[in-house]
Design a protein around this motif. Structure first.
Motif, short mmCIF file in Angstrom:
data_model
loop_
_atom_site.label_atom_id
_atom_site.label_comp_id
_atom_site.label_asym_id
_atom_site.label_seq_id
_atom_site.Cartn_x
_atom_site.Cartn_y
_atom_site.Cartn_z
N SER A 187 57.03 17.28 35.75
CA SER A 187 57.94 16.13 35.87
C SER A 187 57.38 15.00 35.02
CB SER A 187 58.04 15.65 37.32
OG SER A 187 58.64 14.36 37.35
N ASN A 188 58.24 14.47 34.15
CA ASN A 188 57.74 13.39 33.29
C ASN A 188 57.66 12.05 34.04
OD1 ASN A 188 60.41 12.42 33.11
ND2 ASN A 188 60.78 13.59 31.24
N LEU A 189 58.01 12.06 35.33
CA LEU A 189 57.81 10.85 36.13
C LEU A 189 56.39 10.79 36.69
CD1 LEU A 189 61.13 10.54 38.20
CD2 LEU A 189 60.54 9.50 36.03
N HIS A 190 55.64 11.91 36.56
CA HIS A 190 54.30 11.95 37.15
C HIS A 190 53.35 10.90 36.58
CE1 HIS A 190 54.40 14.98 40.12
NE2 HIS A 190 54.50 16.04 39.34
N VAL A 191 53.58 10.51 35.32
CA VAL A 191 52.65 9.55 34.71
C VAL A 191 53.35 8.20 34.57
CG1 VAL A 191 51.25 9.02 32.68
CG2 VAL A 191 51.41 11.37 33.51
N VAL A 192 52.68 7.15 34.99
CA VAL A 192 53.20 5.78 34.82
C VAL A 192 53.42 5.57 33.32
CG1 VAL A 192 52.62 3.34 35.05
CG2 VAL A 192 52.03 4.94 36.89
N ASP A 221 59.98 13.32 49.62
CA ASP A 221 60.18 14.35 48.59
C ASP A 221 60.26 13.76 47.18
OD1 ASP A 221 60.20 16.31 50.43
OD2 ASP A 221 62.40 16.33 50.67
N ALA A 222 60.33 12.46 47.08
CA ALA A 222 60.61 11.85 45.77
C ALA A 222 59.33 11.43 45.05
CB ALA A 222 61.52 10.65 45.95
N ILE A 223 59.35 11.58 43.74
CA ILE A 223 58.29 11.01 42.89
C ILE A 223 58.83 9.66 42.42
CG2 ILE A 223 56.95 11.29 40.76
CD1 ILE A 223 57.76 14.34 40.96
N PRO A 224 58.11 8.57 42.65
CA PRO A 224 58.63 7.28 42.17
C PRO A 224 58.49 7.13 40.65
CG PRO A 224 56.52 6.96 43.29
CD PRO A 224 56.84 8.43 43.38
N TYR A 225 59.26 6.22 40.09
CA TYR A 225 59.19 5.90 38.65
C TYR A 225 58.49 4.55 38.50
CZ TYR A 225 61.07 4.00 34.22
OH TYR A 225 61.21 3.42 32.99
N ARG A 226 57.42 4.54 37.76
CA ARG A 226 56.67 3.29 37.55
C ARG A 226 56.32 3.14 36.07
NH1 ARG A 226 58.40 2.75 41.80
NH2 ARG A 226 57.38 2.44 43.82
#
Ligand code: ZN
Length: 438
Positions: free
Chosen positions: A83-88, A115-120
Protein backbone atom coordinates in the motif's frame (compact mmCIF):
# COMPACT_ATOMS: atom_id res chain seq x y z
CA UNK A 1 -30.18 3.35 -17.72
CA UNK A 2 -26.76 4.89 -18.17
CA UNK A 3 -24.65 4.74 -21.24
CA UNK A 4 -22.65 1.55 -20.80
CA UNK A 5 -19.72 2.97 -22.71
CA UNK A 6 -19.10 5.74 -20.24
CA UNK A 7 -19.52 3.41 -17.24
CA UNK A 8 -16.83 1.15 -18.65
CA UNK A 9 -14.63 4.12 -19.42
CA UNK A 10 -14.81 5.35 -15.82
CA UNK A 11 -14.35 1.85 -14.43
CA UNK A 12 -11.25 1.44 -16.56
CA UNK A 13 -9.83 4.82 -15.48
CA UNK A 14 -10.49 4.09 -11.81
CA UNK A 15 -8.68 0.76 -12.03
CA UNK A 16 -5.70 2.08 -13.95
CA UNK A 17 -5.22 5.27 -11.97
CA UNK A 18 -5.97 4.07 -8.44
CA UNK A 19 -2.69 2.15 -7.83
CA UNK A 20 -0.37 4.93 -9.06
CA UNK A 21 1.75 6.61 -6.40
CA UNK A 22 1.06 10.35 -6.55
CA UNK A 23 2.43 13.12 -4.38
CA UNK A 24 3.17 16.84 -4.76
CA UNK A 25 5.75 15.92 -7.39
CA UNK A 26 7.14 12.87 -9.11
CA UNK A 27 6.79 10.33 -11.87
CA UNK A 28 3.37 9.12 -10.68
CA UNK A 29 1.85 12.52 -11.39
CA UNK A 30 3.27 12.49 -14.93
CA UNK A 31 2.00 8.95 -15.49
CA UNK A 32 -1.44 10.02 -14.24
CA UNK A 33 -1.62 12.99 -16.62
CA UNK A 34 -0.41 10.84 -19.53
CA UNK A 35 -3.35 8.50 -19.01
CA UNK A 36 -5.75 11.46 -18.96
CA UNK A 37 -4.13 12.69 -22.18
CA UNK A 38 -5.64 9.63 -23.92
CA UNK A 39 -9.02 11.34 -23.44
CA UNK A 40 -8.39 15.09 -23.50
CA UNK A 41 -5.65 17.19 -25.15
CA UNK A 42 -4.12 18.47 -21.95
CA UNK A 43 -0.57 19.76 -21.94
CA UNK A 44 1.78 18.33 -19.36
CA UNK A 45 3.81 21.19 -17.91
CA UNK A 46 6.42 21.63 -15.20
CA UNK A 47 7.23 24.20 -12.54
CA UNK A 48 10.89 24.16 -11.44
CA UNK A 49 11.74 22.96 -7.96
CA UNK A 50 13.20 25.83 -5.95
CA UNK A 51 11.25 28.58 -7.77
CA UNK A 52 9.66 31.16 -5.53
CA UNK A 53 5.89 31.50 -5.96
CA UNK A 54 4.49 34.30 -3.83
CA UNK A 55 5.38 33.35 -0.25
CA UNK A 56 6.16 29.72 -1.11
CA UNK A 57 8.90 27.70 -2.80
CA UNK A 58 8.25 24.84 -5.26
CA UNK A 59 9.37 21.68 -3.44
CA UNK A 60 12.13 19.34 -4.56
CA UNK A 61 10.96 16.49 -6.74
CA UNK A 62 10.29 13.42 -4.63
CA UNK A 63 10.84 9.80 -5.42
CA UNK A 64 10.39 6.71 -3.30
CA UNK A 65 11.71 3.37 -4.54
CA UNK A 66 10.91 1.11 -1.64
CA UNK A 67 10.16 1.11 2.06
CA UNK A 68 9.56 -1.61 4.62
CA UNK A 69 9.79 -2.61 8.26
CA UNK A 70 11.39 -6.02 8.95
CA UNK A 71 11.48 -7.98 12.16
CA UNK A 72 14.62 -9.65 13.53
CA UNK A 73 13.96 -12.76 11.43
CA UNK A 74 14.01 -10.62 8.31
CA UNK A 75 10.25 -10.87 7.59
CA UNK A 76 8.67 -7.77 6.11
CA UNK A 77 5.83 -6.80 8.39
CA UNK A 78 5.07 -3.57 6.54
CA UNK A 79 5.82 -3.08 2.86
CA UNK A 80 5.25 0.03 0.70
CA UNK A 81 4.59 -2.36 -2.19
CA UNK A 82 1.38 -3.51 -0.50
CA UNK A 83 0.00 0.00 0.00
CA UNK A 84 1.48 3.32 -1.01
CA UNK A 85 -0.23 4.88 2.02
CA UNK A 86 2.19 3.00 4.30
CA UNK A 87 4.82 5.73 4.06
CA UNK A 88 4.17 9.34 5.10
CA UNK A 89 4.46 11.31 1.88
CA UNK A 90 7.76 13.19 1.54
CA UNK A 91 9.45 11.02 4.18
CA UNK A 92 13.21 11.40 4.37
CA UNK A 93 15.35 8.29 3.82
CA UNK A 94 15.84 5.97 6.80
CA UNK A 95 17.88 2.80 7.27
CA UNK A 96 18.02 1.99 10.94
CA UNK A 97 17.41 -0.75 13.48
CA UNK A 98 15.32 0.42 16.42
CA UNK A 99 13.04 -0.80 19.16
CA UNK A 100 9.27 -0.65 18.77
CA UNK A 101 9.22 2.14 21.34
CA UNK A 102 11.56 4.26 19.26
CA UNK A 103 9.61 3.49 16.08
CA UNK A 104 6.22 4.21 17.63
CA UNK A 105 6.88 7.99 17.58
CA UNK A 106 6.84 7.74 13.79
CA UNK A 107 3.91 5.34 13.48
CA UNK A 108 0.35 6.40 12.65
CA UNK A 109 -2.81 4.30 12.93
CA UNK A 110 -6.49 4.91 13.61
CA UNK A 111 -8.16 3.70 16.77
CA UNK A 112 -11.67 4.32 15.49
CA UNK A 113 -11.24 2.62 12.09
CA UNK A 114 -8.96 -0.34 12.93
CA UNK A 115 -8.91 -1.74 9.36
CA UNK A 116 -7.81 1.51 7.76
CA UNK A 117 -4.33 2.81 7.01
CA UNK A 118 -4.34 6.58 7.50
CA UNK A 119 -2.94 9.02 4.91
CA UNK A 120 -0.32 11.41 6.24
CA UNK A 121 2.13 13.85 4.67
CA UNK A 122 5.19 15.77 5.81
CA UNK A 123 5.66 18.10 2.86
CA UNK A 124 7.15 21.07 4.62
CA UNK A 125 9.09 19.60 7.54
CA UNK A 126 11.86 17.04 7.11
CA UNK A 127 10.57 13.95 8.87
CA UNK A 128 9.59 10.38 8.15
CA UNK A 129 6.85 8.01 9.21
CA UNK A 130 4.88 4.85 8.55
CA UNK A 131 1.09 4.52 8.48
CA UNK A 132 -0.43 1.16 9.39
CA UNK A 133 -3.73 -0.37 10.35
CA UNK A 134 -4.39 -1.19 14.00
CA UNK A 135 -3.66 -4.89 13.59
CA UNK A 136 -0.29 -4.13 12.00
CA UNK A 137 0.45 -1.72 14.82
CA UNK A 138 -0.25 -4.49 17.33
CA UNK A 139 1.88 -7.01 15.43
CA UNK A 140 4.77 -4.53 15.38
CA UNK A 141 4.36 -3.92 19.11
CA UNK A 142 4.61 -7.66 19.81
CA UNK A 143 7.93 -8.14 17.99
CA UNK A 144 10.91 -9.23 20.05
CA UNK A 145 14.18 -7.43 19.48
CA UNK A 146 14.88 -4.59 17.08
CA UNK A 147 12.96 -3.70 13.95
CA UNK A 148 14.76 -2.77 10.76
CA UNK A 149 13.18 0.39 9.33
CA UNK A 150 13.99 1.25 5.74
CA UNK A 151 12.83 4.05 3.43
CA UNK A 152 14.63 4.53 0.13
CA UNK A 153 13.53 8.02 -0.91
CA UNK A 154 15.17 10.86 -2.80
CA UNK A 155 14.70 14.62 -3.07
CA UNK A 156 15.86 16.27 -6.28
CA UNK A 157 16.36 20.05 -6.01
CA UNK A 158 16.84 20.20 -9.80
CA UNK A 159 13.54 18.42 -10.39
CA UNK A 160 10.06 19.69 -11.19
CA UNK A 161 6.49 19.86 -10.04
CA UNK A 162 4.23 18.57 -12.80
CA UNK A 163 0.80 19.90 -13.72
CA UNK A 164 -1.67 19.65 -16.59
CA UNK A 165 -3.48 22.44 -18.37
CA UNK A 166 -5.57 23.26 -21.39
CA UNK A 167 -8.02 25.85 -22.59
CA UNK A 168 -11.28 25.28 -24.44
CA UNK A 169 -11.98 28.56 -26.20
CA UNK A 170 -15.54 29.85 -26.29
CA UNK A 171 -16.98 32.96 -27.95
CA UNK A 172 -16.04 35.15 -25.00
CA UNK A 173 -12.63 35.69 -23.47
CA UNK A 174 -14.25 35.42 -20.06
CA UNK A 175 -13.18 32.17 -18.54
CA UNK A 176 -14.52 29.51 -16.22
CA UNK A 177 -11.84 27.67 -14.28
CA UNK A 178 -12.09 23.94 -13.61
CA UNK A 179 -9.39 23.11 -11.09
CA UNK A 180 -8.67 19.69 -9.62
CA UNK A 181 -5.79 18.18 -7.69
CA UNK A 182 -3.63 15.21 -8.54
CA UNK A 183 -1.37 14.86 -5.49
CA UNK A 184 -3.07 12.08 -3.52
CA UNK A 185 -1.84 8.47 -3.67
CA UNK A 186 -4.21 5.47 -3.68
CA UNK A 187 -7.48 6.97 -2.50
CA UNK A 188 -10.54 6.98 -4.71
CA UNK A 189 -12.91 9.71 -3.62
CA UNK A 190 -10.19 12.16 -2.56
CA UNK A 191 -9.21 12.81 -5.21
CA UNK A 192 -9.16 10.23 -8.02
CA UNK A 193 -12.89 10.86 -8.53
CA UNK A 194 -12.21 14.60 -8.87
CA UNK A 195 -9.73 14.42 -11.68
CA UNK A 196 -11.62 11.69 -13.52
CA UNK A 197 -14.74 13.87 -13.41
CA UNK A 198 -12.73 16.90 -14.59
CA UNK A 199 -11.50 14.86 -17.55
CA UNK A 200 -14.98 13.67 -18.51
CA UNK A 201 -16.47 17.12 -18.13
CA UNK A 202 -13.71 18.64 -20.27
CA UNK A 203 -14.32 15.95 -22.88
CA UNK A 204 -18.01 16.90 -22.94
CA UNK A 205 -17.23 20.62 -23.21
CA UNK A 206 -14.90 19.93 -26.13
CA UNK A 207 -17.84 18.50 -28.07
CA UNK A 208 -19.88 21.67 -27.59
CA UNK A 209 -19.32 24.00 -30.53
CA UNK A 210 -21.36 26.88 -29.16
CA UNK A 211 -19.73 27.63 -25.80
CA UNK A 212 -19.85 31.27 -24.83
CA UNK A 213 -17.43 31.10 -21.93
CA UNK A 214 -13.90 29.81 -22.41
CA UNK A 215 -12.92 27.00 -20.06
CA UNK A 216 -9.51 26.77 -18.43
CA UNK A 217 -8.86 23.32 -17.03
CA UNK A 218 -5.99 22.65 -14.67
CA UNK A 219 -4.71 19.57 -12.87
CA UNK A 220 -2.37 20.73 -10.10
CA UNK A 221 -1.08 19.43 -6.79
CA UNK A 222 -3.29 20.82 -4.03
CA UNK A 223 -2.29 24.11 -2.35
CA UNK A 224 1.26 24.57 -3.69
CA UNK A 225 0.14 23.74 -7.25
CA UNK A 226 -2.74 26.22 -7.14
CA UNK A 227 -0.49 28.87 -5.58
CA UNK A 228 2.20 28.27 -8.21
CA UNK A 229 -0.39 28.47 -10.98
CA UNK A 230 -1.77 31.77 -9.65
CA UNK A 231 1.74 33.19 -9.22
CA UNK A 232 2.81 32.30 -12.75
CA UNK A 233 -0.49 33.33 -14.37
CA UNK A 234 -1.64 36.46 -12.58
CA UNK A 235 -2.89 38.06 -15.79
CA UNK A 236 -4.85 34.99 -16.89
CA UNK A 237 -6.43 34.69 -13.46
CA UNK A 238 -7.94 38.16 -13.84
CA UNK A 239 -9.95 36.90 -16.82
CA UNK A 240 -11.55 34.14 -14.80
CA UNK A 241 -15.13 34.84 -13.87
CA UNK A 242 -16.00 31.75 -11.84
CA UNK A 243 -14.13 28.61 -10.84
CA UNK A 244 -14.97 25.12 -9.62
CA UNK A 245 -12.85 22.89 -7.41
CA UNK A 246 -13.59 19.35 -8.52
CA UNK A 247 -12.99 17.15 -5.51
CA UNK A 248 -14.61 14.20 -3.75
CA UNK A 249 -17.38 13.59 -6.28
CA UNK A 250 -17.65 9.78 -6.31
CA UNK A 251 -18.84 8.61 -2.89
CA UNK A 252 -22.08 6.74 -2.12
CA UNK A 253 -23.33 9.50 0.19
CA UNK A 254 -25.17 12.74 -0.34
CA UNK A 255 -24.49 15.46 -2.81
CA UNK A 256 -23.38 18.71 -1.34
CA UNK A 257 -22.02 22.04 -2.26
CA UNK A 258 -19.77 24.43 -0.47
CA UNK A 259 -20.69 28.00 -1.24
CA UNK A 260 -18.15 30.29 -2.78
CA UNK A 261 -16.72 33.07 -0.62
CA UNK A 262 -19.41 35.56 -1.68
CA UNK A 263 -22.64 33.84 -0.67
CA UNK A 264 -24.66 36.27 -2.84
CA UNK A 265 -22.73 35.48 -6.00
CA UNK A 266 -24.93 34.18 -8.80
CA UNK A 267 -23.07 30.86 -9.06
CA UNK A 268 -24.39 29.84 -5.64
CA UNK A 269 -27.93 30.62 -6.77
CA UNK A 270 -27.44 28.56 -9.91
CA UNK A 271 -26.19 25.52 -8.00
CA UNK A 272 -29.06 25.75 -5.53
CA UNK A 273 -31.53 26.02 -8.38
CA UNK A 274 -30.11 22.98 -10.20
CA UNK A 275 -30.35 20.84 -7.08
CA UNK A 276 -33.92 21.93 -6.38
CA UNK A 277 -35.18 21.69 -9.97
CA UNK A 278 -33.78 18.17 -10.26
CA UNK A 279 -35.17 17.06 -6.89
CA UNK A 280 -31.73 16.19 -5.60
CA UNK A 281 -31.30 15.99 -1.86
CA UNK A 282 -28.18 17.90 -0.87
CA UNK A 283 -26.21 19.36 1.99
CA UNK A 284 -25.19 22.99 1.81
CA UNK A 285 -21.91 24.00 3.43
CA UNK A 286 -21.19 27.64 4.12
CA UNK A 287 -17.94 29.08 2.87
CA UNK A 288 -15.01 28.40 5.14
CA UNK A 289 -11.40 29.15 4.26
CA UNK A 290 -10.42 25.67 5.41
CA UNK A 291 -10.79 23.13 2.64
CA UNK A 292 -9.14 22.88 -0.75
CA UNK A 293 -7.89 25.35 -3.35
CA UNK A 294 -10.94 27.62 -3.12
CA UNK A 295 -9.01 29.57 -0.52
CA UNK A 296 -6.20 30.33 -2.97
CA UNK A 297 -8.47 31.40 -5.82
CA UNK A 298 -10.69 33.50 -3.59
CA UNK A 299 -7.86 35.18 -1.67
CA UNK A 300 -8.33 38.97 -1.64
CA UNK A 301 -6.19 39.67 -4.72
CA UNK A 302 -7.96 37.11 -6.94
CA UNK A 303 -11.42 36.93 -5.38
CA UNK A 304 -12.68 34.27 -7.77
CA UNK A 305 -15.84 32.58 -6.61
CA UNK A 306 -15.07 28.86 -6.55
CA UNK A 307 -17.79 26.64 -5.12
CA UNK A 308 -17.18 22.93 -4.51
CA UNK A 309 -19.92 20.52 -5.58
CA UNK A 310 -19.26 17.14 -4.01
CA UNK A 311 -20.65 13.70 -3.40
CA UNK A 312 -19.31 12.74 0.01
CA UNK A 313 -17.38 15.93 0.66
CA UNK A 314 -13.84 15.99 2.02
CA UNK A 315 -13.70 15.96 5.85
CA UNK A 316 -17.27 14.64 6.05
CA UNK A 317 -17.07 10.94 5.23
CA UNK A 318 -15.75 8.29 7.55
CA UNK A 319 -13.09 6.90 5.24
CA UNK A 320 -11.67 10.33 4.34
CA UNK A 321 -7.86 10.21 4.08
CA UNK A 322 -7.65 6.47 4.70
CA UNK A 323 -7.01 3.31 2.69
CA UNK A 324 -10.75 2.51 2.88
CA UNK A 325 -11.43 5.39 0.51
CA UNK A 326 -10.98 2.78 -2.20
CA UNK A 327 -12.73 1.24 -5.20
CA UNK A 328 -15.29 -0.47 -2.95
CA UNK A 329 -16.35 2.99 -1.78
CA UNK A 330 -16.28 4.90 -5.08
CA UNK A 331 -18.31 3.59 -8.03
CA UNK A 332 -18.51 4.72 -11.66
CA UNK A 333 -22.25 5.41 -11.39
CA UNK A 334 -21.65 7.96 -8.62
CA UNK A 335 -19.15 9.80 -10.78
CA UNK A 336 -21.68 9.81 -13.64
CA UNK A 337 -24.25 11.40 -11.33
CA UNK A 338 -21.75 14.12 -10.49
CA UNK A 339 -20.95 14.56 -14.18
CA UNK A 340 -24.64 15.11 -14.99
CA UNK A 341 -24.98 17.58 -12.15
CA UNK A 342 -21.91 19.59 -13.16
CA UNK A 343 -23.11 19.60 -16.78
CA UNK A 344 -26.45 21.05 -15.69
CA UNK A 345 -24.77 23.80 -13.68
CA UNK A 346 -22.59 24.68 -16.67
CA UNK A 347 -25.65 24.66 -18.97
CA UNK A 348 -27.25 27.24 -16.69
CA UNK A 349 -24.11 29.36 -16.67
CA UNK A 350 -23.99 29.19 -20.45
CA UNK A 351 -27.53 30.62 -20.65
CA UNK A 352 -26.68 33.73 -18.67
CA UNK A 353 -26.55 37.13 -20.28
CA UNK A 354 -24.66 39.92 -18.55
CA UNK A 355 -24.12 43.55 -19.52
CA UNK A 356 -22.48 46.38 -17.68
CA UNK A 357 -23.67 49.97 -17.50
CA UNK A 358 -20.52 51.92 -18.30
CA UNK A 359 -21.86 55.36 -17.42
CA UNK A 360 -23.08 54.23 -14.07
CA UNK A 361 -22.77 57.28 -11.86
CA UNK A 362 -26.47 58.14 -11.54
CA UNK A 363 -28.65 58.27 -14.61
CA UNK A 364 -27.32 59.38 -17.98
CA UNK A 365 -29.20 62.11 -19.81
CA UNK A 366 -31.25 59.97 -22.14
CA UNK A 367 -32.84 62.96 -23.91
CA UNK A 368 -29.46 64.01 -25.29
CA UNK A 369 -29.21 60.58 -26.89
CA UNK A 370 -32.74 60.56 -28.29
CA UNK A 371 -33.68 57.82 -25.86
CA UNK A 372 -36.09 59.89 -23.80
CA UNK A 373 -39.46 61.20 -24.97
CA UNK A 374 -38.95 64.88 -25.78
CA UNK A 375 -42.33 65.78 -24.29
CA UNK A 376 -42.05 65.34 -20.58
CA UNK A 377 -44.94 63.61 -18.83
CA UNK A 378 -45.75 61.16 -21.61
CA UNK A 379 -45.24 57.81 -19.93
CA UNK A 380 -47.98 55.66 -21.44
CA UNK A 381 -46.97 52.06 -22.11
CA UNK A 382 -46.90 51.03 -25.72
CA UNK A 383 -49.90 48.84 -26.40
CA UNK A 384 -48.02 45.86 -27.75
CA UNK A 385 -45.48 45.36 -24.98
CA UNK A 386 -47.47 46.74 -22.10
CA UNK A 387 -44.35 48.44 -21.00
CA UNK A 388 -42.82 51.36 -22.78
CA UNK A 389 -39.32 51.43 -24.07
CA UNK A 390 -38.21 54.12 -21.66
CA UNK A 391 -39.05 51.83 -18.76
CA UNK A 392 -37.13 48.99 -20.35
CA UNK A 393 -34.11 51.26 -20.75
CA UNK A 394 -34.37 52.42 -17.14
CA UNK A 395 -34.63 48.84 -15.89
CA UNK A 396 -31.57 47.81 -17.88
CA UNK A 397 -29.43 50.76 -16.89
CA UNK A 398 -30.39 50.31 -13.27
CA UNK A 399 -29.80 46.55 -13.24
CA UNK A 400 -26.70 45.98 -15.35
CA UNK A 401 -23.69 46.29 -13.08
CA UNK A 402 -21.55 43.69 -14.80
CA UNK A 403 -22.60 41.02 -12.32
CA UNK A 404 -26.39 40.83 -12.35
CA UNK A 405 -27.87 38.86 -15.23
CA UNK A 406 -30.58 39.83 -17.70
CA UNK A 407 -32.11 36.45 -16.85
CA UNK A 408 -32.74 37.74 -13.32
CA UNK A 409 -34.01 41.02 -14.67
CA UNK A 410 -36.55 39.12 -16.74
CA UNK A 411 -38.04 37.74 -13.52
CA UNK A 412 -37.78 41.00 -11.65
CA UNK A 413 -39.28 43.25 -14.32
CA UNK A 414 -41.59 40.87 -16.20
CA UNK A 415 -40.04 42.03 -19.45
CA UNK A 416 -39.26 39.21 -21.89
CA UNK A 417 -35.58 38.25 -22.14
CA UNK A 418 -35.53 38.73 -25.93
CA UNK A 419 -36.82 42.27 -25.53
CA UNK A 420 -34.23 42.99 -22.85
CA UNK A 421 -31.45 41.73 -25.11
CA UNK A 422 -32.74 43.76 -28.07
CA UNK A 423 -32.81 47.00 -26.08
CA UNK A 424 -29.47 46.20 -24.40
CA UNK A 425 -27.84 45.83 -27.80
CA UNK A 426 -29.20 49.23 -28.76
CA UNK A 427 -27.66 50.65 -25.61
CA UNK A 428 -24.33 49.01 -26.52
CA UNK A 429 -24.47 50.91 -29.83
CA UNK A 430 -25.11 54.10 -27.87
CA UNK A 431 -22.01 53.42 -25.75
CA UNK A 432 -24.02 53.09 -22.59
CA UNK A 433 -23.56 49.37 -22.02
CA UNK A 434 -20.83 46.83 -22.62
CA UNK A 435 -21.27 43.14 -23.12
CA UNK A 436 -19.81 41.03 -20.33
CA UNK A 437 -21.21 37.73 -21.51
CA UNK A 438 -23.91 37.67 -24.16
ZN1 ZN B 1 -7.15 15.26 0.69
Amino acid sequence: MHNKGILNKIDNLLKRLFPIYRSLTGEGNRETLKILQEIIPLEIKEFNSGDKVFDWVIPDEYEIKSAWIKNEKGNRIIDFNNSNLHVVSYSTPVNKKMTFNELSKNLYYLDDIPDAIPYRTTYYSKDWGFCVNKKQFEILSEQKGKLHVFIDSEFNPKGNMTYGEFLIPGKSEKEILLSTYICHPSMANDNLSGFILTTLLADRLLENQSLRYSYRIIFVPETIGAIAYCAKNEKIMKNIDIGFILSTVGGPGKFGYKESWDANHRINKIINKVFIENNIDFVKYLFDPNGSDERQYSSPYFRINTPVISKDKFYEYKYYHTSLDNLDFVKPQFIIQSLELYSKVIDELEKEIIYKNIKNRCEVMLGRRNLYPSTGGSFLPDAENEINKLDIILWILNHCDGKSTLNDLEKKSNIKLEKLVEVSEELVENNLLERIIS
